[in-house]
Write an enzyme that holds these catalytic residues in place. Structure first.
Site, PDB file in Angstrom:
ATOM      1  N   GLY A 129       1.739  -6.877   4.315  1.00 16.28           N
ATOM      2  CA  GLY A 129       2.902  -7.643   3.926  1.00 16.28           C
ATOM      3  C   GLY A 129       4.114  -7.234   4.727  1.00 16.28           C
ATOM      4  O   GLY A 129       5.226  -7.710   4.497  1.00 16.28           O
ATOM      5  N   ILE A 141      14.208  -4.047  18.263  1.00 13.64           N
ATOM      6  CA  ILE A 141      13.831  -4.717  17.019  1.00 13.64           C
ATOM      7  C   ILE A 141      13.070  -5.983  17.381  1.00 13.64           C
ATOM      8  O   ILE A 141      13.627  -6.933  17.930  1.00 13.64           O
ATOM      9  CB  ILE A 141      15.064  -5.027  16.168  1.00 13.64           C
ATOM     10  CG1 ILE A 141      15.801  -3.734  15.820  1.00 13.64           C
ATOM     11  CG2 ILE A 141      14.666  -5.780  14.908  1.00 13.64           C
ATOM     12  CD1 ILE A 141      14.967  -2.707  15.074  1.00 13.64           C
ATOM     13  N   LEU A 142      11.791  -6.006  17.077  1.00 14.41           N
ATOM     14  CA  LEU A 142      10.922  -7.085  17.532  1.00 14.41           C
ATOM     15  C   LEU A 142      11.117  -8.367  16.729  1.00 14.41           C
ATOM     16  O   LEU A 142      10.944  -9.460  17.256  1.00 14.41           O
ATOM     17  CB  LEU A 142       9.459  -6.635  17.467  1.00 14.41           C
ATOM     18  CG  LEU A 142       9.140  -5.318  18.201  1.00 14.41           C
ATOM     19  CD1 LEU A 142       7.649  -5.044  18.142  1.00 14.41           C
ATOM     20  CD2 LEU A 142       9.636  -5.353  19.635  1.00 14.41           C
ATOM     21  N   ASN A 143      11.448  -8.216  15.450  1.00 21.53           N
ATOM     22  CA  ASN A 143      11.724  -9.376  14.615  1.00 21.53           C
ATOM     23  C   ASN A 143      12.729  -8.946  13.554  1.00 21.53           C
ATOM     24  O   ASN A 143      12.389  -8.167  12.651  1.00 21.53           O
ATOM     25  CB  ASN A 143      10.443  -9.889  13.959  1.00 21.53           C
ATOM     26  CG  ASN A 143      10.665 -11.151  13.134  1.00 21.53           C
ATOM     27  OD1 ASN A 143      11.662 -11.299  12.437  1.00 21.53           O
ATOM     28  ND2 ASN A 143       9.715 -12.077  13.200  1.00 21.53           N
ATOM     29  N   GLY A 173       0.813  -1.212   0.000  1.00 18.87           N
ATOM     30  CA  GLY A 173       0.000   0.000   0.000  1.00 18.87           C
ATOM     31  C   GLY A 173       0.842   1.255   0.000  1.00 18.87           C
ATOM     32  O   GLY A 173       0.536   2.226  -0.679  1.00 18.87           O
ATOM     33  N   GLU A 180       8.809   3.322   7.485  1.00 18.95           N
ATOM     34  CA  GLU A 180       9.129   4.425   6.573  1.00 18.95           C
ATOM     35  C   GLU A 180      10.542   4.964   6.732  1.00 18.95           C
ATOM     36  O   GLU A 180      11.033   5.708   5.886  1.00 18.95           O
ATOM     37  CB  GLU A 180       8.115   5.554   6.783  1.00 18.95           C
ATOM     38  CG  GLU A 180       6.728   5.156   6.333  1.00 18.95           C
ATOM     39  CD  GLU A 180       5.621   5.997   6.949  1.00 18.95           C
ATOM     40  OE1 GLU A 180       4.971   6.748   6.206  1.00 18.95           O
ATOM     41  OE2 GLU A 180       5.409   5.905   8.165  1.00 18.95           O
TER      42      GLU A 180
END
Length: 759
Positions: free
Chosen positions: A515, A638-640, A287, A714
């Site tokens: 995504g 950083i979560l993943n 998007g 972003e």
């Protein structure tokens, strides 16, 4: 075509986490391979939290096998199809719509125009409190033509092919009026808007005496920069299935970044009660902001469904997307910098000229980053808006910050050249102690650490600062640097957590996954809060009825939804402990973060990064190649690392694409873009990517949210184009102030260099 995750996932890119310390200057390292990713259905060891682990996407199998359904793919009985008819004049008035030939097409059901389309709320365009409200939403409500490509009629038919054939047979006549579609800095209609409609900041901000400080500055630079209109190009087009039930309730399967907020907007547009519009948006194929608010196509689908009394489907054709779904505004920017001989800024003046439609005041925050980026006692930031006969612009990845930081970071490089100062050190000496705009302390600010870490990894200490000094055969090679910035937003959200009798958990939150990996990361957040394995958590997202003011935009999604999920799951854990286990019928808890967010300390919260680029230019042909991109980012916890890397690398490559390829060409004669599809609008492909690396600093910020993460969707695009442009200057000695940098620009630079060498 690009998605929010696919860019840069090949072997050319790596991602790693680095400590915030400073390695040896000049060292160049290779990021280690990521550890093997655990499967979602295998519980990690009790001591190994899910957050921070490279968990593979929990929806990956569904996507690669086709089980994941996108908006257009939901099975709906008796669906018809609608095809829009776009205006062929740049401005004017419809004087007639002849539908006779269209209705004679086999399978044609109806032709809609402004005379027979269902009515919408007349005052909707003034409903500024609603997401996406504006005149561009009032589809088929008036004979007035505001821009080329505007929907002036639509054909509804039994099949897609019949709808397209019928639309082509509709004959529309017009009363033409002169149109104005080209952005100019001398436009008589330019004005300074009160606020940016994106971030709510003022259109004009001034502190101190910037003119006086510039006049007195020992060193000054002033330059003009331009960026063209740019198209979001998600792999999935804007698509909708609209259906009205017998109770007057509207159900939409829609490619939507903000299901709940969009439902409120559309309910108001159709004069319905809040809650009377359900939006299903379980999977979205990219998007980049363009699906963050309702656009004309979803309105048309709902109008057509009401008119024919059956479900209606639409997928916007690629060529019609710019005129129906929007674009990033072009910009004309002027930056003036004043500094002492030591490089410390004394004044910053940044003005940006942007555009919007005549029907809607859409104001992109192009100068917002400039107001807080560097320590300068005197500063001015000004927006100037032109209202043209064009489609309303749309959010596009880091709106405002992306073009604005291209200008600012290019100007900083020019100042470094004027001072004969290292551009990395110039940024470091202008590091502010508090937010220059409001005086607030930063919750964390890792820009200097990013610059130092990046310089060490890139081998910056070995760089010859002289432009056009490095040759490799017929190639000129240069390197450049730029800073990245994006605000860290968080919006109120709610979530429901439920424990089932079989030992599994169900978590519902009004999120949308474009995504980006939001579904996976929120599963990890829930698992840790519940003290279980990710495979025992079933996450449900993508419905307006689940609520949430937060949406998948502004890089706010994971932080906002994650807070609510964490709170709900921890509350559920406490309830289960009090109950002594799971009752036979299960147990559920709902949590909301509105009060939590309102009670946060007043701090300046942002994400930062440093981007380094190496560019080579062929002295025979002018071909430009980007050899290497390195981004070092400070974005909280950083979560993943797998999904984070995809986001940052994808953003960096979009910045490279912006620098060298992307540009929408406006045809002044017919009043629209001359290259509205991917045949004429070029974006970076695999062959353009020679090496890209994203590095995350270990930034701990406990004043953000319980999860500790910042938004990164972003951040990667901001500054990347400036790094490439600055590297182009270092390679050739010629400044590139107008994007994109084309082969013709390189040839002109090379010709000028040869003529200068001949004396």
């Amino acid at each position: 075509m690009r998605t929010d995750t696919a860019a840069g996932t090949g072997t050319a890119g790596t991602g790693t986490t680095a400590p915030a310390g400073t390695p040896a200057v000049g060292a160049r390292t290779t990021a280690p391979a990521a550890p093997a990713a655990p499967r979602a259905d295998r519980a990690p060891a009790a001591h190994a939290p899910a957050i921070g682990s490279p968990l593979v996407r929990v929806d990956g199998l569904d996507k690669v096998t086709g089980a994941a359904r996108y908006a257009y793919e939901f099975p709906v009985s008796g669906a018809a199809y609608v095809w829009p008819v776009g205006a062929t004049v740049g401005r004017g008035r419809v004087t007639g719509v002849d539908a006779e030939a269209a209705l004679a097409v086999p399978g044609a059901l109806a032709v809609l125009d402004h005379t027979n389309a269902p009515r919408l709320r007349a005052d909707f365009a003034d409903s500024g409190e609603l997401l996406g409200a504006g005149g561009h939403m009032l589809v088929l409500q008036s004979p007035e033509v505001a821009h080329h490509g505007q929907i002036v009629a639509a054909a509804v038919a039994e099949t897609l092919e019949a709808a397209r054939e019928a639309a082509a047979a509709v004959a529309v006549t017009y009363e033409r009026e002169p149109h104005h579609v080209v952005l100019r800095e001398d436009d008589d209609g330019l004005y300074t808007p009160e606020v940016s409609t994106n971030d709510g900041t003022p259109g004009f901000v001034e502190r101190g005496d910037p003119d006086g400080a510039l006049a007195a500055a020992p060193v000054r630079v002033e330059a003009r920069y331009t960026t063209p209109a740019q198209f979001p190009s998600p792999m999935e087009p804007h698509a909708t299935i609209a259906a009205w039930d017998g109770d007057g309730r509207l159900v939409l399967h829609n490619a939507d970044q903000a299901p709940f907020m969009s439902s409120l907007t559309l309910a108001a547009l159709f004069g319905l009660d809040p809650g009377a519009v359900e939006i299903v948006s379980e999977h979205v194929g990219g998007g980049f902001g363009s699906k963050g608010s309702p656009r004309a196509a979803v309105v048309l689908a709902a109008l057509a469904a009401r008119a024919v009394g059956r479900p209606v489907k639409i997928a916007v054709p690629r060529r019609q997307m710019p005129s129906l779904t929007g674009y990033r505004t072009p910009t004309i920017q002027r930056v003036r910098l004043g500094a002492g001989r030591d490089g410390r800024l004394t004044a910053v003046d940044h003005e940006a000229v942007i555009q919007s439609s005549r029907s809607t005041e859409f104001v992109e925050q192009v100068v917002s980053s400039t107001r807080m980026m560097y320590a300068a006692p005197h500063a001015r930031a000004t927006l100037r808006l032109a209202r043209l006969d064009v489609m309303t612009p749309v959010w596009f990845r880091a709106p405002g910050h992306t073009p604005g930081m291209f200008a600012l970071e290019s100007a900083m490089d020019e100042l470094a050249s004027e001072l004969r100062m290292d551009p990395v050190e110039l940024r470091i000496v202008n590091e502010p102690e508090t937010d220059p705009e409001n005086g607030l302390p930063f919750s964390s600010r890792g820009l200097v650490a990013c610059l130092r870490e990046g310089a060490a990894r890139f081998g910056w200490a070995d760089r010859d600062p002289a432009p056009a000094a490095r040759r490799e055969g017929r190639w000129l090679v240069g390197t450049g640097v730029a800073a990245s910035h994006h605000p860290d937003y968080v919006f109120p959200s709610s979530a429901l957590a439920r424990a089932e009798a079989d030992g599994t958990y169900r978590v519902r939150v009004g999120a949308a996954d474009l995504g980006t990996g939001a579904r996976t990361v929120l599963t990890q957040v829930a698992a840790d809060a519940l003290g279980t394995a990710p495979g025992r958590v079933r996450l449900e997202i993508g419905r307006a009825s689940m609520g949430s003011l937060a949406f998948a935009g502004g890089s706010m999604g994971t932080a906002s939804w994650g807070w609510a999920v964490d709170k709900a799951c921890r509350a559920l854990t406490a309830e289960l402990a009090a109950a002594g286990g799971v009752p036979p019928g299960g147990l559920e808890v709902r949590a909301d973060t509105t009060e939590d967010i309102a009670g946060r300390a007043e701090l300046s919260r942002h994400c930062f990064g440093a981007q380094f680029a190496q560019v080579r230019v062929d002295t025979d042909t002018g071909e430009i190649r980007v050899d290497r991109l390195l981004g070092v980012f400070a974005a909280g916890r950083i979560l993943n690392p797998l999904t984070a890397r995809s986001q940052l690398v994808g953003g960096m490559l979009m910045g490279q694409s912006m620098a060298l390829l992307e540009g929408a060409e406006v045809d002044q004669e017919f009043g629209d873009f001359a290259n509205p599809d991917l045949a004429g609008y070029h974006i970076a492909s695999h062959a353009d990517v020679r090496g890209v690396e994203a590095v995350f600093l270990d930034e701990r910020d406990d004043r953000l949210n319980p999860v500790g993460g910042k938004g990164i969707g972003e951040l990667g695009i901001v500054g990347a184009a400036a790094a490439v442009a600055n590297a182009f200057h270092h390679a050739t000695g010629s400044r590139a102030r107008d994007l994109p940098i084309r082969i013709e620009d390189a040839r002109r630079a090379l010709t000028a260099a040869r003529e200068a060498a001949r004396g």
